[in-house]
Motif scaffolding. Structure first.
Motif, PDB file in Angstrom:
ATOM      1  N   LYS B   4      59.107  57.562  32.620  1.00  0.00           N
ATOM      2  CA  LYS B   4      58.121  56.502  32.400  1.00  0.00           C
ATOM      3  C   LYS B   4      56.784  56.930  32.973  1.00  0.00           C
ATOM      4  CE  LYS B   4      61.149  52.557  33.265  1.00  0.00           C
ATOM      5  NZ  LYS B   4      61.171  51.319  34.075  1.00  0.00           N
ATOM      6  N   PRO B   5      55.698  56.799  32.218  1.00  0.00           N
ATOM      7  CA  PRO B   5      54.397  57.122  32.806  1.00  0.00           C
ATOM      8  C   PRO B   5      54.043  56.137  33.917  1.00  0.00           C
ATOM      9  CG  PRO B   5      54.141  56.300  30.561  1.00  0.00           C
ATOM     10  CD  PRO B   5      55.606  56.414  30.806  1.00  0.00           C
ATOM     11  N   LYS B   6      53.440  56.672  34.974  1.00  0.00           N
ATOM     12  CA  LYS B   6      53.032  55.813  36.088  1.00  0.00           C
ATOM     13  C   LYS B   6      51.612  55.326  35.840  1.00  0.00           C
ATOM     14  CE  LYS B   6      56.107  57.880  39.459  1.00  0.00           C
ATOM     15  NZ  LYS B   6      56.252  58.784  40.610  1.00  0.00           N
ATOM     16  N   VAL B   7      51.432  54.027  36.000  1.00  0.00           N
ATOM     17  CA  VAL B   7      50.166  53.377  35.639  1.00  0.00           C
ATOM     18  C   VAL B   7      49.593  52.672  36.865  1.00  0.00           C
ATOM     19  CG1 VAL B   7      49.122  51.597  34.179  1.00  0.00           C
ATOM     20  CG2 VAL B   7      50.958  53.027  33.267  1.00  0.00           C
ATOM     21  N   ALA B   8      48.288  52.785  37.037  1.00  0.00           N
ATOM     22  CA  ALA B   8      47.618  52.087  38.146  1.00  0.00           C
ATOM     23  C   ALA B   8      46.448  51.269  37.605  1.00  0.00           C
ATOM     24  CB  ALA B   8      47.107  53.106  39.165  1.00  0.00           C
ATOM     25  N   PHE B   9      46.162  50.170  38.290  1.00  0.00           N
ATOM     26  CA  PHE B   9      45.020  49.314  37.948  1.00  0.00           C
ATOM     27  C   PHE B   9      44.088  49.244  39.149  1.00  0.00           C
ATOM     28  CE2 PHE B   9      48.306  48.045  35.060  1.00  0.00           C
ATOM     29  CZ  PHE B   9      47.647  47.726  33.890  1.00  0.00           C
ATOM     30  N   PHE B  10      42.797  49.358  38.881  1.00  0.00           N
ATOM     31  CA  PHE B  10      41.816  49.274  39.967  1.00  0.00           C
ATOM     32  C   PHE B  10      40.688  48.342  39.557  1.00  0.00           C
ATOM     33  CE2 PHE B  10      43.792  53.458  40.187  1.00  0.00           C
ATOM     34  CZ  PHE B  10      44.217  53.482  41.504  1.00  0.00           C
ATOM     35  N   GLU B  11      40.068  47.698  40.575  1.00  0.00           N
ATOM     36  CA  GLU B  11      38.929  46.861  40.213  1.00  0.00           C
ATOM     37  C   GLU B  11      37.713  47.194  41.059  1.00  0.00           C
ATOM     38  OE1 GLU B  11      41.552  44.894  41.731  1.00  0.00           O
ATOM     39  OE2 GLU B  11      40.532  44.727  43.655  1.00  0.00           O
ATOM     40  N   PHE B  12      36.560  47.118  40.405  1.00  0.00           N
ATOM     41  CA  PHE B  12      35.280  47.253  41.090  1.00  0.00           C
ATOM     42  C   PHE B  12      34.552  45.923  40.873  1.00  0.00           C
ATOM     43  CE2 PHE B  12      37.072  51.356  40.701  1.00  0.00           C
ATOM     44  CZ  PHE B  12      36.737  51.968  41.885  1.00  0.00           C
ATOM     45  N   THR B  13      33.233  45.922  40.714  1.00  0.00           N
ATOM     46  CA  THR B  13      32.525  44.634  40.646  1.00  0.00           C
ATOM     47  C   THR B  13      32.883  43.895  39.352  1.00  0.00           C
ATOM     48  OG1 THR B  13      30.750  45.540  41.964  1.00  0.00           O
ATOM     49  CG2 THR B  13      30.267  43.543  40.728  1.00  0.00           C
ATOM     50  N   SER B  14      33.567  42.784  39.492  1.00  0.00           N
ATOM     51  CA  SER B  14      34.115  42.087  38.328  1.00  0.00           C
ATOM     52  C   SER B  14      34.643  40.738  38.754  1.00  0.00           C
ATOM     53  CB  SER B  14      35.271  42.898  37.743  1.00  0.00           C
ATOM     54  OG  SER B  14      36.324  42.977  38.691  1.00  0.00           O
ATOM     55  N   CYS B  15      35.121  39.973  37.782  1.00  0.00           N
ATOM     56  CA  CYS B  15      35.712  38.671  38.088  1.00  0.00           C
ATOM     57  C   CYS B  15      37.232  38.761  38.119  1.00  0.00           C
ATOM     58  CB  CYS B  15      35.267  37.628  37.074  1.00  0.00           C
ATOM     59  SG  CYS B  15      36.105  37.727  35.486  1.00  0.00           S
ATOM     60  N   GLU B  16      37.792  39.924  37.798  1.00  0.00           N
ATOM     61  CA  GLU B  16      39.236  40.148  37.750  1.00  0.00           C
ATOM     62  C   GLU B  16      39.913  39.424  36.599  1.00  0.00           C
ATOM     63  OE1 GLU B  16      41.050  40.040  41.629  1.00  0.00           O
ATOM     64  OE2 GLU B  16      39.397  41.144  42.524  1.00  0.00           O
TER      65      GLU B  16
END
Lengths: 489, 259
Positions: B4-16
């Motif tokens: 299974k490919p490993k997936v990551a989520f990241f946030e910078f300036t945003s409302c999410e």
């Protein structure tokens, strides 16, 4: 000096950081919560057409865009001197109730509630929605997912999009409810009432029947007697969409009951060097520092505050739950901040019942959802209850409707001072000389503010860019012991 | 792919809001969780693993310290995908790029202004190379699921590159211009199901311009429909400030720049 950081705060929407300062003996010196990033909506909206505000300001926060959309839409009614038709108010409120049900559900089951339902001493890996499912059963997990799904559908149906809706207009709403939509909305609202009933039962079964949890709720670590704010209707019942802002003191006595236009007469904002997030307080009492009590201007605006500030709920099942709440926790007002989670479920019931009332209202399918503004715009103020506290939008424009002044007092900002106080109080009670700081202990400190459901995406609206932060640690005489920058790790 | 490919989520300036849309998408399509392994997603899970192949990034880059983080993500991930308007266009955050940032800094920080640098908001691809973008404010649930499915099949996400007008016509909407309002649809990327025109207001451009916008013609049309130069500028800068500046400016830049 030892420094402990909790960063970023898990399960917190937006970006926040708590820093605790211990002295050499291992006791708490100071507790701050900080906002490392700011965005600047009040500044960058200037010079833009006011009618964009419902769509711009909701981008502050993807968790509660509907609240900004609605406060902005109401501010535009006022700004353009146009009264929306009665059915438009009803459709807006119907939309808003669907939002409240889903938002309170998210918080109770996924964000703050796990502390409450799974237990604060449970391993961190279990204090999440899956832990709630383990405690409450798979049925609960599916019910939560279905609740969010059907209400997102209702929000999309009435507002165009589940996140960042587009239907709010000065003088009304762009979507009229058809009989087919009405039937579907009635069904969704009925299911919401059932879900709220299920959630109240969960509070009963898992929390109230466990004496250890009840002790934690009513324990001294999470008790802060302050003023409470909430929007009320003509009967002083809780209202989320419209009404007057009522504030009661720590004894539950009404201090002020003001209309949106009067807010600047009653609320002022204090600035501290350690945070660019302002601290609103009651003008009549003045800023006395981070202290509770009748003489301090500090107030909170949370689900618990709204219940404390009102005389009751406008719908029968919510009223029943309201009475049980105060009977169980020793009368009004309740000062135990963890009781906020229970209050949130009572509000979920009110929102569900109110949604059903509105969906069944014979007028709801009236297609006349808009009055076109004809007056020259000047100044407008709109207030709603956001899930995280009273939300005020205040705009002024030139004669062409171009914004010249924007002020937003958002839910979490109201609670800035009480959150700071609660963190410190929880930390003081839980960190003692030499005691090892376990994961559960740190989580209890987080719990102190998480019951406010703080949303820092929202609260950092006021300033653009990053917020380089300076933290000062003071001794008893007010001398600066240490000055720390934002980026010290 | 075997593992299974490993997936990551990241946030910078945003409302999410885009990450919340991801959460809702996964609730609708839990089977996707059998095909990928999410190893880092602060909004939704406690796990923080820095071994991943696919990175989704929400938010714009708006502070210098973001750059090092972005470069670290790029160095780790085989594939970096912008998630939503803030990452893809700079988003609402770039409205501030139009203002004189020195004035803004003083408005905000007062006499402490000199302590702080201000920094125009930028899309992620202005800082690091990205492989694809999922547009929208917020992203569309179905489009996200489709994009992930295509990635799992070894294809790049197929995002429409035709104007919104086509989609709007297929919905049989009466043209917004015929209803006395204005709309950016002729130059904006389709794929949202024409939400704003359908609900009674014109397109605001949250999905960004198509690759060959007939920009001058749109300006003419907006002017013909009674919009002043200032109103046109406002219309074009809710989501498109960065793209406009990239194209050579808006005409009132106050010395503001994209970098």
């Amino acid at each position: 000096m030892q420094k402990i950081m909790i960063d970023p705060i898990t399960r917190l929407e937006g970006h926040g950081k708590i820093t605790l300062f211990l002295n050499d003996e291992g006791d708490l010196e100071n507790a701050y919560f900080q906002i490392p990033e700011l965005r600047g909506f009040e500044v960058f909206s200037l010079g833009r057409p006011a009618e964009e505000m419902p769509r711009i300001t909701q981008r502050i926060c993807g968790v509660c865009p509907e609240a900004h959309h609605m406060a902005a839409t109401k501010a535009l009614d006022d700004l353009f001197h146009v009264e929306a038709p009665p059915v438009a108010h009803k459709v807006r409120e119907l939309f808003y109730m669907a939002f409240y049900v889903t938002d309170h559900t998210t918080h109770f089951y996924a964000l703050g509630g796990p502390d409450f339902v799974v237990g604060p001493d449970a391993p961190a890996a279990e204090r999440n929605i899956l832990g709630v499912v383990a405690a409450a059963g798979m049925e609960a997990g599916l019910a939560v997912i279905n609740c969010r799904k059907r209400n997102h559908h209702a929000i999309k149906m009435l507002g165009g999009r589940a996140i960042h809706p587009v239907a709010g207009l000065p003088g009304g709403w762009s979507v009229a409810v058809t009989p087919e939509m009405r039937d579907e909305l009635v069904r969704i609202a009925e299911e919401n009432v059932e879900f709220a009933r299920f959630s109240l039962q969960l509070v009963d079964d898992i929390v109230l029947k466990n004496q250890a949890y009840v002790d934690l709720i009513v324990g001294g670590a999470y008790t802060t007697p302050i003023h409470y704010m909430g929007l009320v209707d003509a009967n002083n019942h809780v209202n989320f969409y419209d009404g007057k802002v009522r504030v009661v003191d720590p004894d539950g006595v009404e201090v002020v009951r003001y209309a949106p236009h009067e807010y600047t007469q009653h609320i002022a904002e204090h600035v501290e060097p350690f945070s660019y997030l302002k601290f609103p307080y009651l003008k009549a009492k003045g800023w006395k520092g981070f202290v509770g009590g009748k003489e301090s201007g500090v107030y909170a605006a949370t689900p618990l505050s709204r219940l404390n500030a009102a005389d009751g709920m406008a719908t029968p099942l919510a009223q029943e739950a309201y009475e049980k709440f105060y009977a169980t926790l020793g009368g009004k007002p309740v000062h135990h901040t963890l009781a906020c989670h229970w209050a949130r479920v009572i509000e979920m019931m009110y929102a569900a019942e109110r949604m059903l009332e509105l969906a069944r209202d014979p007028e709801i399918t009236n297609p006349n959802v808009r009055n076109i503004p004809t007056e020259t715009p000047t100044e407008g103020i709109g207030i709603v209850e956001a899930p995280r506290g009273t939300l005020t939008h205040h705009y002024a424009t030139d004669a062409n409707g171009i914004l010249t002044m924007v002020n937003l007092i958002v839910g979490t900002t109201n609670n800035n001072a009480p959150i700071t106080m609660s963190i410190k109080q929880a930390a003081q009670a839980l960190i003692k000389k030499g005691e090892v700081i376990t994961d559960g202990l740190l989580n209890k400190i987080e719990m102190a503010f998480r019951s406010y459901d703080p949303c820092f995406s929202c609260a950092t609206h006021s300033l653009p860019g990053q917020m380089p932060l300076e933290v000062e640690v003071l001794d008893a005489s007010g001398n600066v012991l240490k000055r720390l920058s934002q980026y010290v790790d | 792919m075997s593992a299974k490919p490993k997936v990551a989520f990241f946030e910078f300036t945003s409302c999410e809001g885009c990450q919340l849309t991801v959460v809702d998408s996964l609730q609708d399509h839990p089977e996707l969780l059998d095909a990928i392994e999410i190893v880092n997603f602060r909004e939704a899970i406690s796990r923080r693993d820095h071994d991943y192949q696919i990175a989704f990034i929400e938010g714009s880059c708006s502070r210098p310290s973001d750059e090092a983080t972005l470069k670290a993500i790029r160095a780790q991930a085989g594939m970096v995908i912008e998630l939503g308007a803030c990452a893809h266009l700079g988003g609402i955050n770039t409205i501030r790029n139009r203002q004189n940032l020195d004035d803004v800094r003083h408005y905000v920080y007062g006499d402490k202004a000199d302590w702080y640098e201000t920094y125009p908001a930028r899309p992620i691809h202005a800082v690091i190379d990205v492989d694809a973008a999922i547009p929208g404010c917020p992203i569309d649930r179905d489009e996200f699921i489709m994009a992930v499915t295509q990635l799992l099949q070894g294809r790049m996400p197929q995002i429409p590159d035709h104007p919104l007008c086509i989609e709007c016509k297929l919905k049989e909407n009466v043209c917004v211009y015929q209803r006395g309002m204005t709309c950016l649809g002729p130059i904006i990327r389709a794929g949202c199901d024409a939400i704003c025109p359908t609900y009674g207001d014109g397109c605001e451009g949250c999905r960004g311009m198509i690759s060959n916008p007939n920009f001058d013609s749109l300006r003419e049309v907006l002017a013909e429909h009674g919009m002043s130069e200032d109103a046109i500028k406002a219309k074009l800068t809710m989501f498109l400030t960065y793209q406009m500046m990239d194209r050579g400016g808006i005409g009132d830049d106050n010395g503001a720049t994209n970098a």
